[in-house]
Write a protein that holds these residues in place. Sequence first.
Motif, PDB file in Angstrom:
ATOM      1  N   PHE A  13       0.847  -1.195   0.000  1.00 36.83           N
ATOM      2  CA  PHE A  13       0.000   0.000   0.000  1.00 36.83           C
ATOM      3  C   PHE A  13       0.885   1.248   0.000  1.00 36.83           C
ATOM      4  CE2 PHE A  13      -3.078   3.049   1.746  1.00 36.83           C
ATOM      5  CZ  PHE A  13      -4.225   2.696   1.041  1.00 36.83           C
ATOM      6  N   GLU A  57      -7.416   6.863 -14.550  1.00 37.02           N
ATOM      7  CA  GLU A  57      -6.710   5.786 -13.842  1.00 37.02           C
ATOM      8  C   GLU A  57      -6.446   4.581 -14.754  1.00 37.02           C
ATOM      9  OE1 GLU A  57      -8.318   4.692  -9.998  1.00 37.02           O
ATOM     10  OE2 GLU A  57      -7.019   2.917  -9.872  1.00 37.02           O
ATOM     11  N   ARG A  61      -3.006   2.507 -15.268  1.00 40.93           N
ATOM     12  CA  ARG A  61      -2.898   1.059 -14.986  1.00 40.93           C
ATOM     13  C   ARG A  61      -2.370   0.298 -16.209  1.00 40.93           C
ATOM     14  NH1 ARG A  61      -2.477   1.572  -9.792  1.00 40.93           N
ATOM     15  NH2 ARG A  61      -4.295   2.455  -8.782  1.00 40.93           N
ATOM     16  N   GLY A  84      -0.845   0.447  -6.343  1.00 39.92           N
ATOM     17  CA  GLY A  84      -1.985  -0.242  -6.947  1.00 39.92           C
ATOM     18  C   GLY A  84      -1.593  -1.271  -8.000  1.00 39.92           C
ATOM     19  N   LEU A  87      -3.162  -4.780  -8.186  1.00 35.34           N
ATOM     20  CA  LEU A  87      -4.623  -4.896  -8.226  1.00 35.34           C
ATOM     21  C   LEU A  87      -5.095  -5.622  -9.478  1.00 35.34           C
ATOM     22  CD1 LEU A  87      -5.666  -1.374  -6.885  1.00 35.34           C
ATOM     23  CD2 LEU A  87      -5.355  -3.510  -5.618  1.00 35.34           C
ATOM     24  N   ARG A 140      -7.966  -4.016  -0.525  1.00 36.82           N
ATOM     25  CA  ARG A 140      -6.879  -4.454  -1.416  1.00 36.82           C
ATOM     26  C   ARG A 140      -6.137  -5.695  -0.906  1.00 36.82           C
ATOM     27  NH1 ARG A 140      -3.542   0.775  -3.548  1.00 36.82           N
ATOM     28  NH2 ARG A 140      -5.152   1.648  -4.886  1.00 36.82           N
ATOM     29  N   TYR A 144      -3.066  -8.065  -2.697  1.00 33.12           N
ATOM     30  CA  TYR A 144      -1.664  -7.983  -2.264  1.00 33.12           C
ATOM     31  C   TYR A 144      -1.168  -9.362  -1.829  1.00 33.12           C
ATOM     32  CZ  TYR A 144      -1.860  -2.806  -1.972  1.00 33.12           C
ATOM     33  OH  TYR A 144      -1.957  -1.463  -2.252  1.00 33.12           O
TER      34      TYR A 144
END
Length: 177
Positions: A13, A57, A61, A84, A87, A140, A144
């Motif tokens: 994070f 976003e 990504r 992120g 993800l 999340r 992870y």
Amino acid sequence: MKALETNIVLIGFMGTGKTTVAKALQQRFGMDIVEMDQIIAAREGMSISEIFASRGEAYFRDAETHLLIELQQRENVIISCGGGTPLREVNTAEMKKIGRVILLTARPETVLARVEADHGRPLLENNKDLSHIAAMMEQRRPRYEAAADVIIDTDGKSAEEICGEIAETVCGTGEAE
Ligand code: S3P
């Protein structure tokens, strides 16, 4: 000084210390650092906040996914991912082809203290409170943990101590020498 015998991919994070730990690993093992956010920002010619605002976003990504694929050519490298990056399931698969994936964790209180004064994280801007951070971390967490080969809690530890733990798990010795 001996290099670690594998690339290291640091995930976690925002504010869990990926950049700081990458620098400590670089000093100790003479490896190169790749800061994914920095490379994407340099290529786009704008900050991460500007990329989110002007391109969105999903665009960012996609850039992360393309960069991870490109990084498979590299050796003796520490890759500091964006918070992120894991993800997307495809990113997790690409990371595992690059090297050992190390998840850094910290308590929401620690994260808040580290990110509070920073204005370069669009997903936390105007959202810097404990309950928001804790909820986002919890949401999340499965992604992870699915990506991680090793999980290291960073609370109350120096970057050098964390480095030692990484060396221990990767090479079986705190010294890796
Ligand atoms: C993000 C984390 C940031 C950066 C972007 C999105 C996230 O990286 O990639 O703001 O979704 O967690 P850091 O973890 O280095 O702050």
